[in-house]
Motif scaffolding. Structure first.
Motif, PDB file in Angstrom:
ATOM      1  N   UNK A 437       0.758  -1.238   0.000  1.00 51.29           N
ATOM      2  CA  UNK A 437       0.000   0.000   0.000  1.00 51.29           C
ATOM      3  C   UNK A 437       0.787   1.285   0.000  1.00 51.29           C
ATOM      4  N   UNK A 438       1.973   1.322  -0.636  1.00 57.77           N
ATOM      5  CA  UNK A 438       2.783   2.533  -0.567  1.00 57.77           C
ATOM      6  C   UNK A 438       3.068   3.195  -1.919  1.00 57.77           C
ATOM      7  N   UNK A 439       3.045   2.448  -3.006  1.00 53.74           N
ATOM      8  CA  UNK A 439       3.576   2.955  -4.273  1.00 53.74           C
ATOM      9  C   UNK A 439       2.859   4.214  -4.761  1.00 53.74           C
ATOM     10  N   UNK A 440       1.527   4.217  -4.809  1.00 47.47           N
ATOM     11  CA  UNK A 440       0.773   5.374  -5.282  1.00 47.47           C
ATOM     12  C   UNK A 440       1.113   6.605  -4.454  1.00 47.47           C
ATOM     13  N   UNK A 441       1.231   6.430  -3.139  1.00 47.34           N
ATOM     14  CA  UNK A 441       1.473   7.574  -2.267  1.00 47.34           C
ATOM     15  C   UNK A 441       2.903   8.081  -2.380  1.00 47.34           C
ATOM     16  N   UNK A 442       3.856   7.201  -2.666  1.00 44.64           N
ATOM     17  CA  UNK A 442       5.224   7.657  -2.899  1.00 44.64           C
ATOM     18  C   UNK A 442       5.265   8.602  -4.092  1.00 44.64           C
TER      19      UNK A 442
END
Length: 492
Positions: A437-442
């Motif tokens: 759950x991190x890629x989009x927010x990075x």
């Protein structure tokens, strides 16, 4: 939170529901009487059991499939470039996210405002809780309950801020709204007032302040619960390091990560001496600072064959690859950034049709039931590496980056500086947290275009094209209709 969500929350707040949450998480103090009948909120916040029930309710909510029980772990990867759909999949859970369809985004607005109101009630009244204990012990109990409430309220505001608003400094078209800020309890539907959306900076600031205060209350607290299933000082300062990265407060992100590392006994799994796959199949991931412990049969849809992380991602289940829900695969693009000697490739496996799936969620606790790491020690090192890069400390940033690389079987990087160093840190983050759950927010917090190799076009532009509004999730229609002070996000 106006009448639309508040009535739903107040209407279902009963001890029957709280008792479900307590049994589901197995976090009850056995010396406390367990209530069985519906009672008022006012009665709930007059006993230790009542306060504990509200805390447990907040933890339980995180386990829902619409939050961290499933979607908050997979949707950010699908909205970006880490997910492709299994050919022939028919469940239609994720095509809208992969194609970035209109209104296809993360949610949680109503759920998180229920959490916020529960936390507000605890924070308002826990100081008056009378306990027949040694005064110092009693104060630690009150501080621990308040600390957990602040941690979960801060987490709620952080997720709301990053899903429904822009990251500070990366606003498009001058749009800088977050979500309404509520820090006072609402105890009846009629008491709800219409609140406008606060600036995004204010919401992120509120999240950081809550989480920081939580850390101070939990650090050294004799009544603090054991990690990693409950909030601890290490979890609070670790989450704070994440929030401060979004706020671009690099020095604070660095110091928070360092504090968390000094407070946790969890360690980065060293895949040079331990099987990385075995670590992921353990009943509790060895590197977890904070994780959800799910319970088969009592944690709702997140542990059933239609919505569980295992159902959606695991192609090696005994029921075969034709299972209805199995459809989420690592994209070819993300697989291409793993070197052949990277220990994390142990988690890639072929199904019987030749598709490559990821073995992070394989039913480690029971069928369709996994523990779900929300904060791992590896993130603390990568958060600090990123913060140190931005503070002009390339040697220290490389040191933290290489700490992860070497434990994944890779050679340390030497000599790189500038943009190449930052790119390496972000790429390591992409490898390490695939399907977490991190890629989009990075990409979002850097204002970067979202690569879309799984679509016919190539990117979702961060700004400037007809789809850029999809960087933000829509405020729920019911909230916009019931609260005249709420402004909808652009494009919806």
């Amino acid at each position: 939170m106006h009448d639309f969500f508040l009535k739903r929350f107040i209407g279902v707040l009963s001890v029957a529901i709280l008792a479900f949450g307590l049994s589901a998480c197995d976090q009850v103090d056995l010396d406390e009487a367990q209530p069985t009948n519906s009672i008022s909120l006012q009665q709930t916040i007059e006993s230790k059991a009542g306060f504990e029930g509200l805390v447990t309710s907040m933890y339980d909510r995180l386990q829902s499939f619409g939050l961290y029980g499933q979607q908050y772990m997979l949707v950010p990867d699908a909205l970006a470039d880490n997910v492709k759909l299994r050919p022939g999949a028919t469940s239609n859970r994720y095509p809208g996210f992969v194609s970035n369809g209109r209104f296809e985004h993360l949610g949680g607005y109503g759920a998180y405002f229920s959490t916020i109101n529960e936390a507000n009630n605890i924070i308002e009244d826990i100081g008056s809780l009378s306990l027949d204990r040694d005064p110092s012990v009693a104060q630690d109990i009150r501080d621990r309950i308040r600390g957990e409430a602040l941690f979960l309220r801060g987490m709620a505001y952080f997720d709301l801020a990053r899903v429904y608003g822009y990251t500070p400094g990366q606003e498009v078209g001058g749009f800088s709204l977050g979500v309404p800020l509520r820090t006072e309890p609402t105890r009846s539907p009629g008491a709800a007032d219409e609140k406008p959306r606060a600036p995004n900076t204010a919401v992120f600031s509120r999240a950081a302040a809550d989480i920081r205060s939580s850390g101070y209350l939990l650090e050294g607290n004799s009544n603090a619960k054991s990690p990693p299933q409950r909030a601890t000082a290490a979890a609070a300062f670790g989450l704070l390091s994440r929030v401060e990265l979004y706020r671009q407060n690099w020095e604070k992100a660095d110091s928070a990560a360092t504090a968390a590392l000094g407070l946790t006994s969890a360690e980065v799994v060293d895949a040079t001496s331990t099987s990385f796959q075995d670590a992921w199949e353990a009943s509790s991931y060895p590197g977890s600072v904070f994780e959800l412990s799910m319970t088969t049969g009592t944690d709702g849809a997140a542990t059933n064959s239609n919505q569980a992380l295992q159902s959606l991602t695991d192609g090696g289940r005994s029921d075969g690859t034709g299972a209805f829900a199995y459809e989420v695969l690592p994209s070819d693009d993300v697989k291409s950034i793993f070197a052949s000697d990277d220990a994390r490739t142990d988690l890639f496996a072929p199904d019987s049709l030749g598709n490559t799936y990821l073995e992070k969620y394989t039913g480690t606790i029971g069928n369709f039931t996994d523990r779900i790491p929300l904060l791992r020690v590896a993130e603390l090192y990568l958060n600090r590496a990123e913060a140190r890069y931005h503070q002009g400390e390339p040697d220290e940033a490389r040191s933290d980056l290489n700490y992860i690389r070497v434990r994944r079987g890779l050679s340390p990087l030497t000599g790189i500086t500038g943009q190449s160093l930052l790119d390496s840190i972000l790429e390591e983050r992409r490898r390490e947290f695939l399907f977490e759950g991190k890629r989009f927010f990075t990409l979002k917090r850097y204002g970067m275009d979202i690569p879309k190799p799984q679509r016919t076009d190539t990117v979702l532009e961060y700004s400037g094209d007809r789809e850029s509004f999809k960087i933000l999730a829509p405020i729920p229609t019911g909230e916009v209709q019931s609260n005249t002070a709420i402004e909808q996000n652009p494009g919806y």
